[in-house]
Design a protein around this motif. Sequence first.
Motif, short mmCIF file in Angstrom:
data_model
loop_
_atom_site.label_atom_id
_atom_site.label_comp_id
_atom_site.label_asym_id
_atom_site.label_seq_id
_atom_site.Cartn_x
_atom_site.Cartn_y
_atom_site.Cartn_z
N ALA A 1 0.82 -1.32 0.13
CA ALA A 1 0.03 -0.19 0.05
C ALA A 1 0.84 1.21 0.14
CB ALA A 1 -0.98 0.00 1.13
N ILE A 2 2.01 1.18 0.82
CA ILE A 2 2.97 2.44 0.89
C ILE A 2 3.40 2.74 -0.66
CG2 ILE A 2 5.11 3.34 1.59
CD1 ILE A 2 4.27 2.16 4.42
N ARG A 3 4.23 1.66 -1.24
CA ARG A 3 4.87 1.67 -2.43
C ARG A 3 4.02 2.11 -3.25
NH1 ARG A 3 5.75 -3.90 -5.43
NH2 ARG A 3 3.59 -3.63 -5.61
N ASP A 4 2.56 1.41 -3.60
CA ASP A 4 1.72 2.05 -4.63
C ASP A 4 1.17 3.33 -4.43
OD1 ASP A 4 2.21 -0.71 -5.45
OD2 ASP A 4 0.10 -1.50 -5.18
N GLY A 5 1.10 3.68 -3.30
CA GLY A 5 0.44 4.99 -2.85
C GLY A 5 1.70 6.10 -3.20
N VAL A 6 2.85 5.84 -2.86
CA VAL A 6 3.98 6.92 -3.17
C VAL A 6 3.97 6.79 -4.88
CG1 VAL A 6 6.36 7.26 -3.39
CG2 VAL A 6 5.13 6.62 -1.06
N ALA A 7 4.01 5.83 -5.45
CA ALA A 7 4.24 5.66 -6.94
C ALA A 7 3.04 6.27 -7.48
CB ALA A 7 4.26 4.21 -7.32
N ASP A 8 1.69 6.45 -7.23
CA ASP A 8 0.63 7.04 -7.65
C ASP A 8 0.37 8.42 -7.31
OD1 ASP A 8 -0.76 6.87 -5.43
OD2 ASP A 8 -1.96 4.97 -6.13
N GLY A 9 1.17 8.68 -6.36
CA GLY A 9 1.05 10.34 -5.82
C GLY A 9 0.00 10.66 -4.86
N SER A 10 -0.67 9.45 -4.17
CA SER A 10 -1.46 9.46 -3.15
C SER A 10 -0.90 10.29 -1.89
CB SER A 10 -2.00 8.11 -2.65
OG SER A 10 -2.70 7.45 -3.80
N PHE A 11 0.45 10.18 -1.73
CA PHE A 11 1.10 10.77 -0.46
C PHE A 11 2.55 10.71 -1.15
CE2 PHE A 11 -0.76 6.64 0.90
CZ PHE A 11 0.72 5.66 0.51
N THR A 12 3.36 11.46 -0.29
CA THR A 12 4.56 11.43 -0.61
C THR A 12 5.60 10.38 0.38
OG1 THR A 12 5.17 13.12 0.75
CG2 THR A 12 4.74 13.85 -1.23
N ALA A 13 6.80 10.05 -0.25
CA ALA A 13 7.49 9.00 0.65
C ALA A 13 7.86 9.84 1.80
CB ALA A 13 8.81 8.72 -0.03
N ARG A 14 8.13 11.07 1.75
CA ARG A 14 8.73 11.64 3.00
C ARG A 14 7.56 11.94 4.02
NH1 ARG A 14 12.75 15.01 4.13
NH2 ARG A 14 12.57 16.27 6.10
N GLU A 15 6.03 12.07 3.46
CA GLU A 15 5.12 11.88 4.69
C GLU A 15 5.07 10.78 5.16
OE1 GLU A 15 1.70 15.13 2.50
OE2 GLU A 15 1.96 12.75 1.78
N VAL A 16 5.28 9.54 4.60
CA VAL A 16 5.33 8.31 5.33
C VAL A 16 6.42 7.86 6.03
CG1 VAL A 16 5.45 5.65 4.66
CG2 VAL A 16 4.30 7.19 3.18
N ALA A 17 7.67 8.45 5.81
CA ALA A 17 8.76 8.35 6.69
C ALA A 17 8.59 9.11 8.02
CB ALA A 17 10.17 8.86 5.96
N GLU A 18 8.15 10.31 7.70
CA GLU A 18 7.92 11.08 8.72
C GLU A 18 6.78 10.39 9.98
OE1 GLU A 18 6.85 14.91 7.14
OE2 GLU A 18 8.91 15.65 7.24
N ALA A 19 5.68 10.04 9.21
CA ALA A 19 4.61 9.43 10.36
C ALA A 19 5.28 8.17 11.12
CB ALA A 19 3.58 8.72 9.39
N PHE A 20 6.14 7.48 10.34
CA PHE A 20 6.65 6.17 11.03
C PHE A 20 7.84 6.71 12.01
CE2 PHE A 20 4.59 3.63 7.76
CZ PHE A 20 4.26 2.54 8.59
N ASN A 21 8.64 7.61 11.59
CA ASN A 21 9.75 8.20 12.44
C ASN A 21 8.86 8.77 14.02
OD1 ASN A 21 12.00 7.68 11.06
ND2 ASN A 21 11.78 9.67 10.06
N THR A 22 7.87 9.40 13.56
CA THR A 22 7.16 9.92 14.94
C THR A 22 6.38 8.51 15.69
OG1 THR A 22 6.28 11.93 13.78
CG2 THR A 22 5.14 11.05 15.68
N ALA A 23 6.03 7.64 15.17
CA ALA A 23 5.69 6.34 15.92
C ALA A 23 6.50 5.53 16.33
CB ALA A 23 4.87 5.61 14.70
N VAL A 24 7.80 5.62 15.80
CA VAL A 24 9.02 4.78 16.71
C VAL A 24 9.22 5.53 17.86
CG1 VAL A 24 11.29 4.36 16.39
CG2 VAL A 24 9.82 3.66 14.41
N ALA A 25 9.28 6.98 17.64
CA ALA A 25 9.51 7.80 18.82
C ALA A 25 8.63 7.63 20.09
CB ALA A 25 9.81 9.25 18.35
N ASP A 26 7.45 7.63 19.53
CA ASP A 26 6.30 7.76 20.52
C ASP A 26 6.31 6.14 21.13
OD1 ASP A 26 5.69 10.18 20.20
OD2 ASP A 26 4.06 9.80 18.81
N ALA A 27 7.07 5.05 20.74
CA ALA A 27 6.94 3.64 21.27
C ALA A 27 7.88 3.40 22.12
CB ALA A 27 6.53 2.89 19.89
#
Length: 493
Positions: free
Chosen positions: A11-37
């Motif tokens: 879902a991430i790979r295909d979403g980044v490829a079709d422009g649904s969201f940027t890879a940077r948005e994904v990385a930022e979301a997961f970086n935040t989740a990691v920091a919060d856990a």
Amino acid sequence: MRELTNLGVKAIRDGVADGSFTAREVAEAFNTAVADAAELNAFIVTTPDHALAAADAADAKRARGEDLGIMGGVPIGMKDLFATRGVQTTAASHILEGFTPEYESTVSQKLWDAGAGMLGKLNLDQFAMGSSNETSYFGNVNSPWRKEGSNAAMSPGGSSGGSSSAVAARIAPAATGTDTGGSIRQPAAFTGICGIKPTYGRCSRWGVVAFASSLDQAGPMARNVEDCAIMLEAMAGFDPKDATSLQMDVPTWEAGLDADLKGKKIGIPKEYRMDGTDEEILKSWEQGKEWLRDAGATIVDVSLPHTKYALPAYYIVAPAEASSNLARYDGVRYGLRDLPDGAGLQDMYAATRAAGFGDEVKRRILIGTYVLSAGFYDAYYTQAQKIRTLVSQDFEKAFAQCDAILAPTTPTASFPLGSLNEDPLTMYLNDVFAVPASLAGLPAMSVPATVNSDGLPLGLQIVGKPFDEQGVLNAGLAIQQRAGFDAQPEKWW
């Protein structure tokens, strides 16, 4: 837009490829989740900059209209057994604390080349020796799961416990694991995710800290079968730097996924109905048979008569190889050096290894050294290798009657941290269903089946013929579609 951290690899790979969201948005979301856990203690080191740099590279490629790769824009966790250039690699041991490699493991390099980024280095049992992720020098990993009505900390399985915990907690869409005697499959089962150990030699061992060289094999851990297929495709391939690497083309496992099992025979080994196996696990096994029948498969009984000897043979072979592999950690070239005042070379060796290795690692080195010693080599090590051959032959005979084997992944669900610390034999029994496939070098996968009466996940295992990862993934997909497993741990961290 859905919460990005709920998305998996595809879902991430295909979403980044079709422009649904940027890879940077994904990385930022997961970086935040990691920091919060942080309470999960799943990561030894976090590398948010690495994840962001890979994401920016993926976004730039998309802007230029270039191919992003099969893992393009996907940030993952890297088990801290894989050497990562410029990032501490410890195998969760004090003896390697502070060690920063000048090279990259083949598997991690393949993932970066396929477009993935790294969220950090994941915690594990020290030198991958353990089934509960309690032997790490950097502290226990907590499972995101809890028993219903209890706050007791549960085991995420081992040795890839940081990987299983991170994927199950939605702080990484996928992670690398390594499997020597069940260390991908058992933690996957404990945390309700998927994990596949490919055929021995399918993924390069170069740059992976060695435990037992004839058994160690890297593999992916992710939330579903499709994501495992994608990630395994990126990880696998021949490597001239690894003498045990398979010189074979990597199949397109993702494209070949097919849950229609018409014409396939699935074997049920009678020897896996062992004393002490949880009744709910046996019930889920019966359910698994029905799911595979529904997918068009024929269920046949098979026999693996040497199963009962597989675990004791494994706990001779693996410690023997470990005692040899871990001899390199001596305080001379890298890692910890403990040099008491006035000490000579032998004293430094002894002091360094005493301070650097944990109890479980020392236990296995002692066992391994004992079974390799002059007076006991034939009585133990040679006999164990003969058993290993017999276990392999059992599978060969069984596969003359079937295409894959269905079994439980573990004899029980997850257990509370600390509950088995004083009983290493019971801890070793956790791998009783996983070890035979490891001894034979076969591809094997755990897929979540259901949750038990305590609300904890249970997994089913598919074991395939050599090189038939596709058949294993397809049977796993058939179970996944029928199980409809969508349980998630309730967030407490």
